[in-house]
Motif scaffolding. Structure first.
Motif, mmCIF file in Angstrom:
data_model
loop_
_atom_site.group_PDB
_atom_site.id
_atom_site.type_symbol
_atom_site.label_atom_id
_atom_site.label_comp_id
_atom_site.label_asym_id
_atom_site.label_seq_id
_atom_site.Cartn_x
_atom_site.Cartn_y
_atom_site.Cartn_z
ATOM 1 N N THR A 71 0.816 -1.213 0.000
ATOM 2 C CA THR A 71 0.000 0.000 0.000
ATOM 3 C C THR A 71 0.851 1.266 0.000
ATOM 4 O O THR A 71 0.318 2.375 -0.051
ATOM 5 C CB THR A 71 -0.916 0.028 1.248
ATOM 6 O OG1 THR A 71 -0.098 -0.296 2.390
ATOM 7 C CG2 THR A 71 -2.041 -0.980 1.127
ATOM 8 N N GLY A 72 2.159 1.127 0.074
ATOM 9 C CA GLY A 72 3.042 2.296 0.155
ATOM 10 C C GLY A 72 3.428 2.816 -1.220
ATOM 11 O O GLY A 72 3.007 2.295 -2.258
ATOM 12 N N SER A 73 4.264 3.845 -1.200
ATOM 13 C CA SER A 73 4.713 4.482 -2.440
ATOM 14 C C SER A 73 5.455 3.475 -3.330
ATOM 15 O O SER A 73 5.160 3.335 -4.519
ATOM 16 C CB SER A 73 5.607 5.676 -2.052
ATOM 17 O OG SER A 73 6.429 6.045 -3.096
ATOM 18 N N ILE A 74 6.385 2.723 -2.765
ATOM 19 C CA ILE A 74 7.131 1.724 -3.543
ATOM 20 C C ILE A 74 6.210 0.593 -3.972
ATOM 21 O O ILE A 74 6.235 0.144 -5.121
ATOM 22 C CB ILE A 74 8.318 1.166 -2.707
ATOM 23 C CG1 ILE A 74 9.405 2.225 -2.553
ATOM 24 C CG2 ILE A 74 8.874 -0.131 -3.297
ATOM 25 C CD1 ILE A 74 10.129 2.617 -3.829
ATOM 26 N N ARG A 116 0.920 -3.261 6.599
ATOM 27 C CA ARG A 116 0.982 -3.258 8.059
ATOM 28 C C ARG A 116 -0.410 -3.457 8.661
ATOM 29 O O ARG A 116 -0.604 -4.197 9.600
ATOM 30 C CB ARG A 116 1.571 -1.912 8.504
ATOM 31 C CG ARG A 116 1.878 -1.770 9.967
ATOM 32 C CD ARG A 116 2.588 -0.448 10.200
ATOM 33 N NE ARG A 116 1.836 0.667 9.648
ATOM 34 C CZ ARG A 116 0.973 1.427 10.306
ATOM 35 N NH1 ARG A 116 0.768 1.230 11.584
ATOM 36 N NH2 ARG A 116 0.333 2.410 9.711
ATOM 37 N N MET A 117 -1.399 -2.761 8.045
ATOM 38 C CA MET A 117 -2.742 -2.701 8.624
ATOM 39 C C MET A 117 -3.806 -3.000 7.569
ATOM 40 O O MET A 117 -3.602 -2.707 6.400
ATOM 41 C CB MET A 117 -3.015 -1.258 9.112
ATOM 42 C CG MET A 117 -2.062 -0.744 10.136
ATOM 43 S SD MET A 117 -2.399 -1.436 11.733
ATOM 44 C CE MET A 117 -3.846 -0.495 12.207
ATOM 45 N N ALA A 149 13.907 -2.146 -1.463
ATOM 46 C CA ALA A 149 13.695 -0.714 -1.243
ATOM 47 C C ALA A 149 13.978 -0.407 0.225
ATOM 48 O O ALA A 149 14.440 0.681 0.568
ATOM 49 C CB ALA A 149 12.262 -0.332 -1.596
ATOM 50 N N LYS A 191 15.871 0.105 2.720
ATOM 51 C CA LYS A 191 17.300 0.305 2.976
ATOM 52 C C LYS A 191 17.657 0.008 4.427
ATOM 53 O O LYS A 191 18.782 -0.335 4.758
ATOM 54 C CB LYS A 191 17.705 1.729 2.592
ATOM 55 C CG LYS A 191 17.042 2.826 3.370
ATOM 56 C CD LYS A 191 17.284 4.184 2.752
ATOM 57 C CE LYS A 191 16.277 4.483 1.676
ATOM 58 N NZ LYS A 191 16.475 5.714 0.948
ATOM 59 N N GLU A 192 16.635 0.148 5.318
ATOM 60 C CA GLU A 192 16.881 -0.079 6.741
ATOM 61 C C GLU A 192 17.366 -1.508 6.997
ATOM 62 O O GLU A 192 18.058 -1.754 7.983
ATOM 63 C CB GLU A 192 15.615 0.200 7.562
ATOM 64 C CG GLU A 192 15.135 1.650 7.501
ATOM 65 C CD GLU A 192 14.156 1.930 6.341
ATOM 66 O OE1 GLU A 192 14.103 1.115 5.391
ATOM 67 O OE2 GLU A 192 13.457 2.952 6.399
ATOM 68 N N ASP A 245 16.522 1.468 -4.338
ATOM 69 C CA ASP A 245 16.876 2.875 -4.140
ATOM 70 C C ASP A 245 17.507 3.380 -5.435
ATOM 71 O O ASP A 245 18.420 2.722 -5.974
ATOM 72 C CB ASP A 245 17.924 2.973 -3.008
ATOM 73 C CG ASP A 245 17.472 3.912 -1.915
ATOM 74 O OD1 ASP A 245 16.579 4.732 -2.167
ATOM 75 O OD2 ASP A 245 18.018 3.823 -0.797
ATOM 76 N N GLY A 262 6.887 8.097 0.718
ATOM 77 C CA GLY A 262 6.239 7.972 2.024
ATOM 78 C C GLY A 262 6.789 9.009 3.004
ATOM 79 O O GLY A 262 7.834 9.607 2.777
#
Ligand SMILES: NC(=O)c1ccc[n+]([C@@H]2O[C@H](COP(=O)([O-])OP(=O)(O)OC[C@H]3O[C@@H](n4cnc5c(N)ncnc54)[C@H](OP(=O)(O)O)[C@@H]3O)[C@@H](O)[C@H]2O)c1
Length: 381
Positions: free
Chosen positions: A11-14, A35-36, A118, A120-121, A145, A200
């Protein structure tokens, strides 16, 4: 490269841009994770009736409601996310935000899958762990990235021993040219207005503080095995040169194009093959490319990241965790913009350095750093 896609952070940008790429290339989408439970996820789930739908969290009621809306089961919990990441033969796009994405990266690599990374963390917090999983299990790690995809592509056919420097470009974010003092009162709305990329909230704020570039320095170190004194950053406001490699003979290779994440996402799915993409035609005519030095006084994040990166072990995980907590507090107007770097610095001083050999080591350090950072933030409110 084929193989069903598992899209984490769908659901995110990526995630959404990955699904645009997948639709264009007619790739099978096997699983979508978020996540939700949310209306956005329900919408995506309807578009992909054959995909397994997974939510890491949310209340039982929310999950049951999503399942009833879809008329099919919804899988629940972090373990279900990991199971999807480890489905053999998958291409796993990790578009989860934050250190929460680490376990999925490792699970996918341990299953020998390709990871289009994506998140990176994963590499910042757990670089040694991710590298070990990659080397032991024969998976494949392709950066999403744009800077790292650019570096990766410049390095195809080259020996890393012939590289003198990796040059990461940075747009400079919305506050390029500002002094540190002038940044004291900036609001979340101002910081969320990125000049070239639509992303995001966490990465957008990180681009404003330059912590994003700090994370990327560490990401580059773990991806390419290049020492920190050979990773440089240059500000390039147009985001057309996505990054460059300088070789020993003085030659440079750079990667240019529109700032369009669908291009590096696609390359991470199809490499080494190239196929037509959704990107608009690109031409150099009429373009202007500017480059300037970074203002390390206004943006202390860069020096903090070099220091954490060089310290190695748990330090990058601590930096990332403290930054995640500080960014959240800034977005909730509980912390000033320039205090984000202060919180990260103080947390790095406070949390004891350790080696990180396993995912559990990273998770423990991450939790400690979050608690310490939250304590500092509570103290300044
Ligand atoms: N956006 C870009 O252009 C860009 C460029 C380069 C790198 N990246 C990196 O890509 C990652 C994602 O960034 P983004 O901008 O796409 O973030 P975003 O728009 O905030 O999306 C984050 C996604 O992760 C999901 N998520 C969060 N925690 C999760 C968990 N524990 N399990 C499963 N899903 C979870 C969210 O689900 P909900 O919607 O349910 O919250 C959402 O789908 C970050 O690491 C970022 O640094 C992004």
């Amino acid at each position: 490269m084929t193989g069903p896609l598992v899209v984490l952070g769908a659901t995110g940008s990526i995630g959404k841009q990955t699904l645009e790429v997948a639709a264009n290339l007619e790739l099978e989408v096997a699983a979508l994770a978020a996540r939700m439970p949310s209306p956005e996820l329900a919408e995506l789930a309807k578009r992909y009736p054959g995909a397994t739908i997974i939510v890491a969290g949310g209340s039982t009621e929310e999950r049951e409601q999503l399942s009833a809306t879809l008329g099919r089961p919804v899988r629940y919990g972090s373990e279900s996310v990991l199971e999807a990441a480890a489905a053999p033969g998958s291409i796993v796009v990790n578009g989860i935000v934050g250190a929460a994405g680490l376990r999925a990266t490792v699970a996918a690599l341990e299953a020998g899958n390709r990871v289009a990374l994506a998140n990176k963390e994963s590499l910042v917090a757990g670089g040694p762990v991710v590298r070990a999983a990659l080397e032991r299990h024969g998976g494949d790690l392709l950066p999403v990235d744009s800077e790292h995809s650019a570096l990766y592509q410049c390095l195809v056919g080259e020996s890393i021993d012939d590289v003198s420097r990796l040059i990461l470009t940075a747009s400079g974010g919305p506050f390029r040219g500002r002094t540190r003092d002038s940044l004291l009162g900036v609001t979340p709305e101002e910081a969320l207005r990125h000049p070239t990329w639509d992303m995001g909230p966490r990465i957008t704020i990180d681009s404003a503080t330059m912590f994003n570039k700090g994370l990327e320095i560490i990401e580059a170190h773990y991806l390419f095995g290049v020492s920190y004194d050979r990773i440089a950053v240059v500000v390039h406001p147009q985001s057309i040169l996505h990054s460059a490699v300088e070789f020993l003979d003085g030659s440079w290779k750079g990667h240019l194009g529109h700032p369009d994440m669908r291009v590096p996402i696609q390359y991470a799915l199809t490499a080494p093959e190239r196929v037509t993409s959704l990107a608009d035609p690109f031409t150099l005519t009429g373009l202007r490319l500017d480059f300037e030095a970074l203002d390390r006084d206004a943006f202390p994040a860069i020096d903090i990241a070099y220091e954490a990166g060089r310290a190695g072990g748990s330090a990058p995980a601590v930096m990332n965790a403290a930054d995640e907590i500080a960014v959240e507090a800034f977005l909730q107007r509980r912390l000033g913009f320039t205090a984000i770097a202060d919180v990260v610095e103080r947390t790095l001083e406070e949390v004891k350095w350790t080696e990180v050999g396993t995912v559990d080591d990273v998770v423990a350090v991450d939790a400690e750093a979050r608690a310490v950072a939250a304590g500092f933030i509570a103290g300044v409110c």
